[in-house]
Design a protein around this motif. Structure first.
Motif, mmCIF file in Angstrom:
data_model
loop_
_atom_site.group_PDB
_atom_site.id
_atom_site.type_symbol
_atom_site.label_atom_id
_atom_site.label_comp_id
_atom_site.label_asym_id
_atom_site.label_seq_id
_atom_site.Cartn_x
_atom_site.Cartn_y
_atom_site.Cartn_z
ATOM 1 N N GLY A 1 -10.757 0.050 -12.850
ATOM 2 C CA GLY A 1 -11.956 -0.249 -12.092
ATOM 3 C C GLY A 1 -12.257 0.759 -10.989
ATOM 4 O O GLY A 1 -13.312 0.703 -10.372
ATOM 5 N N VAL A 2 -11.337 1.687 -10.720
ATOM 6 C CA VAL A 2 -11.528 2.680 -9.667
ATOM 7 C C VAL A 2 -11.635 4.075 -10.258
ATOM 8 O O VAL A 2 -12.613 4.779 -10.044
ATOM 9 N N GLY A 3 -10.614 4.498 -10.994
ATOM 10 C CA GLY A 3 -10.664 5.820 -11.604
ATOM 11 C C GLY A 3 -9.291 6.322 -11.985
ATOM 12 O O GLY A 3 -8.302 5.595 -11.926
ATOM 13 N N LYS A 4 -9.262 7.594 -12.359
ATOM 14 C CA LYS A 4 -8.038 8.242 -12.814
ATOM 15 C C LYS A 4 -7.736 9.413 -11.887
ATOM 16 O O LYS A 4 -8.595 10.258 -11.640
ATOM 17 N N ILE A 5 -6.492 9.472 -11.377
ATOM 18 C CA ILE A 5 -6.044 10.545 -10.506
ATOM 19 C C ILE A 5 -5.091 11.412 -11.314
ATOM 20 O O ILE A 5 -4.157 10.891 -11.940
ATOM 21 N N TYR A 6 -5.332 12.724 -11.323
ATOM 22 C CA TYR A 6 -4.504 13.624 -12.114
ATOM 23 C C TYR A 6 -4.431 14.993 -11.462
ATOM 24 O O TYR A 6 -5.189 15.312 -10.545
ATOM 25 N N CYS A 7 -3.513 15.819 -11.948
ATOM 26 C CA CYS A 7 -3.323 17.171 -11.447
ATOM 27 C C CYS A 7 -3.837 18.149 -12.500
ATOM 28 O O CYS A 7 -3.594 17.973 -13.686
ATOM 29 N N ARG A 8 -4.572 19.169 -12.032
ATOM 30 C CA ARG A 8 -5.114 20.172 -12.945
ATOM 31 C C ARG A 8 -4.690 21.545 -12.450
ATOM 32 O O ARG A 8 -4.674 21.811 -11.255
ATOM 33 N N GLU A 9 -4.336 22.421 -13.385
ATOM 34 C CA GLU A 9 -3.952 23.781 -13.027
ATOM 35 C C GLU A 9 -5.179 24.684 -13.026
ATOM 36 O O GLU A 9 -6.019 24.591 -13.908
ATOM 37 N N ARG A 10 -5.272 25.550 -11.997
ATOM 38 C CA ARG A 10 -6.340 26.537 -11.936
ATOM 39 C C ARG A 10 -5.728 27.899 -12.214
ATOM 40 O O ARG A 10 -4.673 28.235 -11.667
ATOM 41 N N PRO A 11 -6.374 28.711 -13.030
ATOM 42 C CA PRO A 11 -5.820 30.026 -13.349
ATOM 43 C C PRO A 11 -5.983 30.999 -12.175
ATOM 44 O O PRO A 11 -6.729 30.736 -11.221
ATOM 45 N N GLU A 12 -5.294 32.128 -12.274
ATOM 46 C CA GLU A 12 -5.456 33.189 -11.290
ATOM 47 C C GLU A 12 -6.907 33.666 -11.325
ATOM 48 O O GLU A 12 -7.514 33.743 -12.385
ATOM 49 N N ARG A 13 -7.465 33.974 -10.144
ATOM 50 C CA ARG A 13 -8.872 34.375 -10.127
ATOM 51 C C ARG A 13 -9.150 35.292 -8.945
ATOM 52 O O ARG A 13 -8.344 35.375 -8.014
ATOM 53 N N LEU B 1 0.829 -1.203 0.000
ATOM 54 C CA LEU B 1 0.000 0.000 0.000
ATOM 55 C C LEU B 1 0.863 1.253 0.000
ATOM 56 O O LEU B 1 0.603 2.197 -0.757
ATOM 57 N N ASP B 2 1.915 1.277 0.825
ATOM 58 C CA ASP B 2 2.819 2.431 0.875
ATOM 59 C C ASP B 2 3.515 2.641 -0.465
ATOM 60 O O ASP B 2 3.710 3.782 -0.905
ATOM 61 N N ALA B 3 3.892 1.549 -1.136
ATOM 62 C CA ALA B 3 4.542 1.652 -2.442
ATOM 63 C C ALA B 3 3.584 2.232 -3.480
ATOM 64 O O ALA B 3 3.969 3.087 -4.280
ATOM 65 N N ILE B 4 2.329 1.795 -3.466
ATOM 66 C CA ILE B 4 1.331 2.319 -4.406
ATOM 67 C C ILE B 4 1.107 3.803 -4.169
ATOM 68 O O ILE B 4 1.065 4.600 -5.111
ATOM 69 N N ILE B 5 0.992 4.201 -2.905
ATOM 70 C CA ILE B 5 0.793 5.611 -2.568
ATOM 71 C C ILE B 5 1.985 6.442 -3.027
ATOM 72 O O ILE B 5 1.818 7.536 -3.582
ATOM 73 N N ALA B 6 3.193 5.948 -2.825
ATOM 74 C CA ALA B 6 4.394 6.676 -3.241
ATOM 75 C C ALA B 6 4.446 6.843 -4.755
ATOM 76 O O ALA B 6 4.788 7.928 -5.258
ATOM 77 N N ILE B 7 4.090 5.807 -5.490
ATOM 78 C CA ILE B 7 4.095 5.879 -6.956
ATOM 79 C C ILE B 7 3.066 6.888 -7.447
ATOM 80 O O ILE B 7 3.357 7.721 -8.309
ATOM 81 N N ILE B 8 1.853 6.846 -6.891
ATOM 82 C CA ILE B 8 0.802 7.780 -7.295
ATOM 83 C C ILE B 8 1.219 9.210 -6.974
ATOM 84 O O ILE B 8 1.087 10.106 -7.808
ATOM 85 N N THR B 9 1.751 9.442 -5.783
ATOM 86 C CA THR B 9 2.182 10.776 -5.374
ATOM 87 C C THR B 9 3.265 11.309 -6.304
ATOM 88 O O THR B 9 3.199 12.461 -6.754
ATOM 89 N N ARG B 10 4.271 10.491 -6.602
ATOM 90 C CA ARG B 10 5.380 10.912 -7.468
ATOM 91 C C ARG B 10 4.879 11.241 -8.874
ATOM 92 O O ARG B 10 5.243 12.264 -9.452
ATOM 93 N N GLU B 11 4.030 10.405 -9.415
ATOM 94 C CA GLU B 11 3.550 10.592 -10.776
ATOM 95 C C GLU B 11 2.652 11.829 -10.902
ATOM 96 O O GLU B 11 2.816 12.642 -11.809
ATOM 97 N N VAL B 12 1.706 11.995 -9.980
ATOM 98 C CA VAL B 12 0.760 13.114 -10.053
ATOM 99 C C VAL B 12 1.457 14.440 -9.748
ATOM 100 O O VAL B 12 1.193 15.445 -10.393
ATOM 101 N N SER B 13 2.377 14.450 -8.778
ATOM 102 C CA SER B 13 3.079 15.697 -8.467
ATOM 103 C C SER B 13 3.999 16.112 -9.606
ATOM 104 O O SER B 13 4.302 17.296 -9.745
#
Length: 96
Positions: A51-63, A30-42
């Motif tokens: 079967g679960v979903g897609k985790i990604y990073c999105r940029e928000r503009p200045e507002r 579990l710790d290895a999976i969390i580390a991989i997801i964190t590294r990839e998304v950051s």
């Protein structure tokens, strides 16, 4: 009625039972999976959990935002947020 979310300890125990292994190995996995997801998304990438979903990073503009206490308008700098799109298979299993 909503129930409490599963804790990490409960998740590790369930994972160990599902894998047929001890809790230490399940916790390491579990710790290895969390580390991989964190590294990839950051790093700007995305991770698809089948079967679960897609985790990604999105940029928000200045507002412009409003301070609810004072009503003052403030300029909020651009930032990034982590989003998750839930897989159709999971949605369908939850909805029956």
């Amino acid at each position: 009625m909503a129930t409490k979310p599963m804790t990490k300890t409960q998740l590790v125990a369930a994972l160990a039972e599902e894998m047929g292994t001890d809790k230490k190995s399940a916790s390491g996995a579990l710790d290895a999976i969390i580390a991989i997801i964190t590294r990839e998304v950051s790093g700007g990438g995305a991770v698809t959990l089948p079967g679960v979903g897609k985790i990604y990073c999105r940029e928000r503009p200045e507002r412009m935002v409003r301070n609810p206490a004072t009503g003052e308008q403030l300029k909020k700098a651009a930032d990034k947020i982590v989003k998750m799109t839930i897989a159709k298979a999971l949605k369908d299993s939850v909805n029956g």
